[in-house]
Design a protein around this motif. Structure first.
Motif, PDB file in Angstrom:
ATOM      1  N   ALA A  20       0.637   9.052 -15.288  1.00 55.13           N
ATOM      2  CA  ALA A  20       1.514   9.623 -14.258  1.00 55.13           C
ATOM      3  C   ALA A  20       2.908   9.927 -14.816  1.00 55.13           C
ATOM      4  CB  ALA A  20       1.604   8.679 -13.065  1.00 55.13           C
ATOM      5  N   ASN A  21       3.087   9.716 -16.106  1.00 56.23           N
ATOM      6  CA  ASN A  21       4.346  10.027 -16.795  1.00 56.23           C
ATOM      7  C   ASN A  21       5.569   9.359 -16.159  1.00 56.23           C
ATOM      8  OD1 ASN A  21       3.075  11.727 -18.704  1.00 56.23           O
ATOM      9  ND2 ASN A  21       2.981  13.327 -17.163  1.00 56.23           N
ATOM     10  N   MET A  22       5.422   8.114 -15.774  1.00 54.93           N
ATOM     11  CA  MET A  22       6.549   7.355 -15.231  1.00 54.93           C
ATOM     12  C   MET A  22       7.077   6.423 -16.309  1.00 54.93           C
ATOM     13  SD  MET A  22       5.361   6.155 -11.489  1.00 54.93           S
ATOM     14  CE  MET A  22       5.205   7.303 -10.157  1.00 54.93           C
ATOM     15  N   SER A  23       8.381   6.210 -16.294  1.00 57.74           N
ATOM     16  CA  SER A  23       8.950   5.264 -17.256  1.00 57.74           C
ATOM     17  C   SER A  23       8.769   3.847 -16.711  1.00 57.74           C
ATOM     18  CB  SER A  23      10.438   5.550 -17.469  1.00 57.74           C
ATOM     19  OG  SER A  23      11.181   5.200 -16.324  1.00 57.74           O
ATOM     20  N   LEU A  24       8.772   2.894 -17.611  1.00 60.02           N
ATOM     21  CA  LEU A  24       8.648   1.497 -17.202  1.00 60.02           C
ATOM     22  C   LEU A  24       9.834   1.099 -16.323  1.00 60.02           C
ATOM     23  CD1 LEU A  24       6.952  -1.040 -17.296  1.00 60.02           C
ATOM     24  CD2 LEU A  24       8.118  -1.670 -19.424  1.00 60.02           C
ATOM     25  N   ASP A  25      11.020   1.620 -16.639  1.00 66.43           N
ATOM     26  CA  ASP A  25      12.189   1.333 -15.800  1.00 66.43           C
ATOM     27  C   ASP A  25      11.979   1.835 -14.373  1.00 66.43           C
ATOM     28  OD1 ASP A  25      13.671   0.033 -17.737  1.00 66.43           O
ATOM     29  OD2 ASP A  25      14.723   1.849 -18.378  1.00 66.43           O
ATOM     30  N   THR A  26      11.454   3.035 -14.246  1.00 61.23           N
ATOM     31  CA  THR A  26      11.186   3.594 -12.919  1.00 61.23           C
ATOM     32  C   THR A  26      10.205   2.717 -12.156  1.00 61.23           C
ATOM     33  OG1 THR A  26      11.614   5.849 -13.667  1.00 61.23           O
ATOM     34  CG2 THR A  26      10.286   5.606 -11.682  1.00 61.23           C
ATOM     35  N   ILE A  27       9.142   2.324 -12.829  1.00 57.30           N
ATOM     36  CA  ILE A  27       8.118   1.483 -12.197  1.00 57.30           C
ATOM     37  C   ILE A  27       8.711   0.140 -11.782  1.00 57.30           C
ATOM     38  CG2 ILE A  27       5.932   0.271 -12.578  1.00 57.30           C
ATOM     39  CD1 ILE A  27       5.262   2.618 -14.571  1.00 57.30           C
ATOM     40  N   ASN A  28       9.451  -0.479 -12.681  1.00 60.86           N
ATOM     41  CA  ASN A  28      10.022  -1.799 -12.395  1.00 60.86           C
ATOM     42  C   ASN A  28      11.100  -1.769 -11.312  1.00 60.86           C
ATOM     43  OD1 ASN A  28       8.381  -3.171 -14.177  1.00 60.86           O
ATOM     44  ND2 ASN A  28       9.814  -2.977 -15.875  1.00 60.86           N
ATOM     45  N   ASN A  29      11.764  -0.620 -11.149  1.00 59.09           N
ATOM     46  CA  ASN A  29      12.824  -0.511 -10.155  1.00 59.09           C
ATOM     47  C   ASN A  29      12.327  -0.061  -8.784  1.00 59.09           C
ATOM     48  OD1 ASN A  29      14.914  -1.379 -11.834  1.00 59.09           O
ATOM     49  ND2 ASN A  29      15.133   0.662 -12.710  1.00 59.09           N
ATOM     50  N   MET A  30      11.023   0.164  -8.649  1.00 58.96           N
ATOM     51  CA  MET A  30      10.473   0.578  -7.358  1.00 58.96           C
ATOM     52  C   MET A  30      10.508  -0.582  -6.373  1.00 58.96           C
ATOM     53  SD  MET A  30       7.026   2.664  -8.157  1.00 58.96           S
ATOM     54  CE  MET A  30       7.018   4.141  -9.128  1.00 58.96           C
ATOM     55  N   MET A  31      10.699  -0.222  -5.117  1.00 61.12           N
ATOM     56  CA  MET A  31      10.521  -1.187  -4.042  1.00 61.12           C
ATOM     57  C   MET A  31       9.023  -1.472  -3.963  1.00 61.12           C
ATOM     58  SD  MET A  31      13.562  -1.650  -2.963  1.00 61.12           S
ATOM     59  CE  MET A  31      13.386  -2.496  -1.419  1.00 61.12           C
ATOM     60  N   PRO A  32       8.619  -2.640  -3.515  1.00 58.08           N
ATOM     61  CA  PRO A  32       7.184  -2.944  -3.455  1.00 58.08           C
ATOM     62  C   PRO A  32       6.371  -1.895  -2.686  1.00 58.08           C
ATOM     63  CG  PRO A  32       8.440  -4.934  -3.092  1.00 58.08           C
ATOM     64  CD  PRO A  32       9.429  -3.799  -3.127  1.00 58.08           C
ATOM     65  N   TRP A  33       6.914  -1.396  -1.571  1.00 59.24           N
ATOM     66  CA  TRP A  33       6.176  -0.394  -0.797  1.00 59.24           C
ATOM     67  C   TRP A  33       6.065   0.920  -1.560  1.00 59.24           C
ATOM     68  CZ3 TRP A  33       8.572   4.147   0.390  1.00 59.24           C
ATOM     69  CH2 TRP A  33       9.966   4.169   0.374  1.00 59.24           C
ATOM     70  N   GLU A  34       7.083   1.267  -2.378  1.00 59.68           N
ATOM     71  CA  GLU A  34       7.021   2.485  -3.188  1.00 59.68           C
ATOM     72  C   GLU A  34       5.902   2.382  -4.220  1.00 59.68           C
ATOM     73  OE1 GLU A  34      11.187   4.515  -4.092  1.00 59.68           O
ATOM     74  OE2 GLU A  34      11.215   2.354  -4.541  1.00 59.68           O
ATOM     75  N   ARG A  35       5.820   1.222  -4.839  1.00 56.15           N
ATOM     76  CA  ARG A  35       4.778   1.008  -5.851  1.00 56.15           C
ATOM     77  C   ARG A  35       3.404   1.163  -5.219  1.00 56.15           C
ATOM     78  NH1 ARG A  35       4.197  -1.335 -10.926  1.00 56.15           N
ATOM     79  NH2 ARG A  35       2.196  -2.334 -11.219  1.00 56.15           N
ATOM     80  N   ILE A  36       3.219   0.597  -4.043  1.00 53.29           N
ATOM     81  CA  ILE A  36       1.936   0.709  -3.344  1.00 53.29           C
ATOM     82  C   ILE A  36       1.608   2.181  -3.082  1.00 53.29           C
ATOM     83  CG2 ILE A  36       0.754   0.238  -1.150  1.00 53.29           C
ATOM     84  CD1 ILE A  36       2.332  -2.466  -1.127  1.00 53.29           C
ATOM     85  N   VAL A  37       2.597   2.926  -2.606  1.00 49.64           N
ATOM     86  CA  VAL A  37       2.380   4.348  -2.315  1.00 49.64           C
ATOM     87  C   VAL A  37       2.003   5.102  -3.585  1.00 49.64           C
ATOM     88  CG1 VAL A  37       3.523   6.492  -1.591  1.00 49.64           C
ATOM     89  CG2 VAL A  37       3.835   4.396  -0.256  1.00 49.64           C
ATOM     90  N   TYR A  38       2.764   4.928  -4.662  1.00 49.22           N
ATOM     91  CA  TYR A  38       2.491   5.652  -5.897  1.00 49.22           C
ATOM     92  C   TYR A  38       1.155   5.258  -6.518  1.00 49.22           C
ATOM     93  CZ  TYR A  38       6.889   8.128  -6.098  1.00 49.22           C
ATOM     94  OH  TYR A  38       7.927   8.978  -5.823  1.00 49.22           O
ATOM     95  N   VAL A  39       0.821   3.994  -6.485  1.00 46.92           N
ATOM     96  CA  VAL A  39      -0.472   3.555  -7.022  1.00 46.92           C
ATOM     97  C   VAL A  39      -1.606   4.162  -6.191  1.00 46.92           C
ATOM     98  CG1 VAL A  39      -1.989   1.572  -7.386  1.00 46.92           C
ATOM     99  CG2 VAL A  39       0.389   1.472  -8.137  1.00 46.92           C
ATOM    100  N   ASN A  40      -1.453   4.160  -4.872  1.00 46.95           N
ATOM    101  CA  ASN A  40      -2.495   4.748  -4.022  1.00 46.95           C
ATOM    102  C   ASN A  40      -2.625   6.250  -4.242  1.00 46.95           C
ATOM    103  OD1 ASN A  40      -3.400   2.361  -2.874  1.00 46.95           O
ATOM    104  ND2 ASN A  40      -1.910   2.453  -1.218  1.00 46.95           N
ATOM    105  N   LEU A  41      -1.516   6.956  -4.408  1.00 44.32           N
ATOM    106  CA  LEU A  41      -1.566   8.387  -4.704  1.00 44.32           C
ATOM    107  C   LEU A  41      -2.257   8.636  -6.043  1.00 44.32           C
ATOM    108  CD1 LEU A  41       1.975   9.550  -3.568  1.00 44.32           C
ATOM    109  CD2 LEU A  41      -0.218  10.191  -2.530  1.00 44.32           C
ATOM    110  N   TYR A  42      -1.945   7.803  -7.011  1.00 43.29           N
ATOM    111  CA  TYR A  42      -2.573   7.936  -8.325  1.00 43.29           C
ATOM    112  C   TYR A  42      -4.083   7.702  -8.232  1.00 43.29           C
ATOM    113  CZ  TYR A  42      -3.753   7.028 -13.165  1.00 43.29           C
ATOM    114  OH  TYR A  42      -4.352   7.063 -14.387  1.00 43.29           O
ATOM    115  N   ILE A  43      -4.483   6.690  -7.482  1.00 41.14           N
ATOM    116  CA  ILE A  43      -5.908   6.400  -7.302  1.00 41.14           C
ATOM    117  C   ILE A  43      -6.604   7.573  -6.617  1.00 41.14           C
ATOM    118  CG2 ILE A  43      -7.552   4.934  -6.042  1.00 41.14           C
ATOM    119  CD1 ILE A  43      -5.585   2.590  -6.642  1.00 41.14           C
ATOM    120  N   GLU A  44      -5.977   8.148  -5.595  1.00 46.04           N
ATOM    121  CA  GLU A  44      -6.539   9.315  -4.910  1.00 46.04           C
ATOM    122  C   GLU A  44      -6.738  10.471  -5.882  1.00 46.04           C
ATOM    123  OE1 GLU A  44      -4.698  10.766  -1.297  1.00 46.04           O
ATOM    124  OE2 GLU A  44      -4.223   8.694  -0.721  1.00 46.04           O
TER     125      GLU A  44
END
Length: 63
Positions: A20-44
C-alpha cells in the motif's frame, strides 16, 4: 483484525508498507480506528484482485 500477535502486527505493517506504499511512520501515527479502516480497505482490494485473477483464469481455461 489480523495482528493478535507481535508477528501478525509486523506482517500487517510490512504489507501496508510494501503493497500500500505507506511509510512506517504513517502507519505508527494512525489512530486505531484509522488503522482498522486502512487495513480493511487493503483487504477488500486484495479480495477484488483475487476475484479478477480467478475470473481471468476461468476465461483462459474455457476459451
Amino acid at each position: 483484525m489480523g495482528h493478535d500477535t507481535l508477528s501478525g502486527h509486523i506482517h500487517t505493517n510490512y504489507h501496508l508498507m510494501v503493497d500500500a506504499n505507506m511509510s512506517l511512520d504513517t502507519i505508527n501515527n494512525m489512530m486505531p480506528w484509522e488503522r482498522i479502516v486502512y487495513v480493511n480497505l487493503y483487504i477488500e482490494s486484495l479480495k477484488k484482485k483475487k476475484e479478477e485473477h480467478e475470473k481471468q483464469r476461468a476465461m483462459a481455461r474455457h476459451g
